[in-house]
Design an enzyme around this catalytic site. Structure first.
Site, PDB file in Angstrom:
ATOM      1  N   LYS A  35       0.832  -1.212   0.000  1.00  0.00           N
ATOM      2  CA  LYS A  35       0.000   0.000   0.000  1.00  0.00           C
ATOM      3  C   LYS A  35       0.864   1.260   0.000  1.00  0.00           C
ATOM      4  O   LYS A  35       0.641   2.181   0.763  1.00  0.00           O
ATOM      5  CB  LYS A  35      -0.942  -0.006   1.200  1.00  0.00           C
ATOM      6  CG  LYS A  35      -1.909  -1.187   1.182  1.00  0.00           C
ATOM      7  CD  LYS A  35      -2.904  -1.122   2.305  1.00  0.00           C
ATOM      8  CE  LYS A  35      -3.826  -2.294   2.359  1.00  0.00           C
ATOM      9  NZ  LYS A  35      -4.463  -2.683   1.120  1.00  0.00           N
ATOM     10  N   CYS A  36       1.840   1.280  -0.887  1.00  0.00           N
ATOM     11  CA  CYS A  36       2.834   2.359  -0.944  1.00  0.00           C
ATOM     12  C   CYS A  36       2.791   2.995  -2.336  1.00  0.00           C
ATOM     13  O   CYS A  36       2.435   2.338  -3.313  1.00  0.00           O
ATOM     14  CB  CYS A  36       4.219   1.753  -0.677  1.00  0.00           C
ATOM     15  SG  CYS A  36       5.609   2.879  -0.827  1.00  0.00           S
ATOM     16  N   GLY A  37       3.173   4.237  -2.416  1.00  0.00           N
ATOM     17  CA  GLY A  37       3.260   4.884  -3.718  1.00  0.00           C
ATOM     18  C   GLY A  37       4.261   4.212  -4.645  1.00  0.00           C
ATOM     19  O   GLY A  37       4.168   4.332  -5.864  1.00  0.00           O
ATOM     20  N   THR A  39       4.637   0.888  -4.728  1.00  0.00           N
ATOM     21  CA  THR A  39       4.182  -0.492  -4.944  1.00  0.00           C
ATOM     22  C   THR A  39       4.210  -0.910  -6.413  1.00  0.00           C
ATOM     23  O   THR A  39       4.548  -2.068  -6.697  1.00  0.00           O
ATOM     24  CB  THR A  39       2.783  -0.703  -4.324  1.00  0.00           C
ATOM     25  OG1 THR A  39       2.890  -0.454  -2.907  1.00  0.00           O
ATOM     26  CG2 THR A  39       2.277  -2.112  -4.539  1.00  0.00           C
ATOM     27  N   GLN A  69       2.352   0.420   5.757  1.00  0.00           N
ATOM     28  CA  GLN A  69       1.900   0.195   4.393  1.00  0.00           C
ATOM     29  C   GLN A  69       1.923  -1.267   3.958  1.00  0.00           C
ATOM     30  O   GLN A  69       1.695  -1.577   2.793  1.00  0.00           O
ATOM     31  CB  GLN A  69       2.719   1.062   3.430  1.00  0.00           C
ATOM     32  CG  GLN A  69       2.446   2.539   3.674  1.00  0.00           C
ATOM     33  CD  GLN A  69       3.178   3.446   2.717  1.00  0.00           C
ATOM     34  OE1 GLN A  69       4.119   3.057   2.032  1.00  0.00           O
ATOM     35  NE2 GLN A  69       2.738   4.696   2.657  1.00  0.00           N
TER      36      GLN A  69
END
Length: 160
Positions: A35-37, A39, A69
């Site tokens: 759940k990370c930018g 990803t 995340q």
């Protein structure tokens, strides 16, 4: 001398990932999160794994240490990676990559690379040469398919 091949990690779905099983092959070790930018970098990691015909071992190490995340269970992480990015490279169970509970592999990586090599966010990348030593590292900002990362990995794959 200690090398990356001296470490093992619990596997994401079962068993143990013994890095010694890949002795003599270059490794790209990446702390990951769902759940990370960053990803979408899973796509590039999978492409490297496929393009380099498994001569470069890509190893994903999920971590919930940055911004919470990676909150999912092992099953949720595995399903997410397979469904969204077709991940087929080895994945470890969720590990701590910083703080007092840091997994020994990441303690070793930070010591080898120095202060700035300690992961400061998800998707830090550590390139290990065929002798099991840290060759170089890349921050989260470096895409797996950037020329910097890909060229460094290709050099190690082609060096025998």
């Amino acid at each position: 001398m200690v090398s990356a091949y001296d470490f093992s990690l619990p596997g994401l779905t079962d068993g143990t990932l013994d890095l010694g099983a890949w002795r003599g092959k270059p490794l790209l070790i990446v702390n990951t999160a769902s759940k990370c930018g960053f990803t979408p970098q899973y796509e590039g990691l999978q492409a490297l794994w496929s393009e380099m015909d498994r001569e470069l071992i890509v190893l994903g190490v999920p971590s919930n240490d940055f911004g919470q995340q990676e909150p999912g269970s092992a099953s949720e992480i595995s399903t997410f990676c397979a469904r969204n990015y077709g991940v087929s490279f080895p994945m470890a169970a969720k590990c701590h990559v910083r703080g007092p509970e840091t997994t020994p592999l990441f303690t070793w990586l930070a010591k080898q690379g120095g202060f700035f090599a300690r992961p400061r966010w998800n998707f830090f990348k550590y390139l290990i040469n065929r002798e099991g030593q840290l060759e170089t590292w890349f921050s989260s900002l470096a895409s797996p398919l950037s020329s910097r990362v890909k060229d460094a990995a290709t050099r190690l794959v082609l060096t025998h």
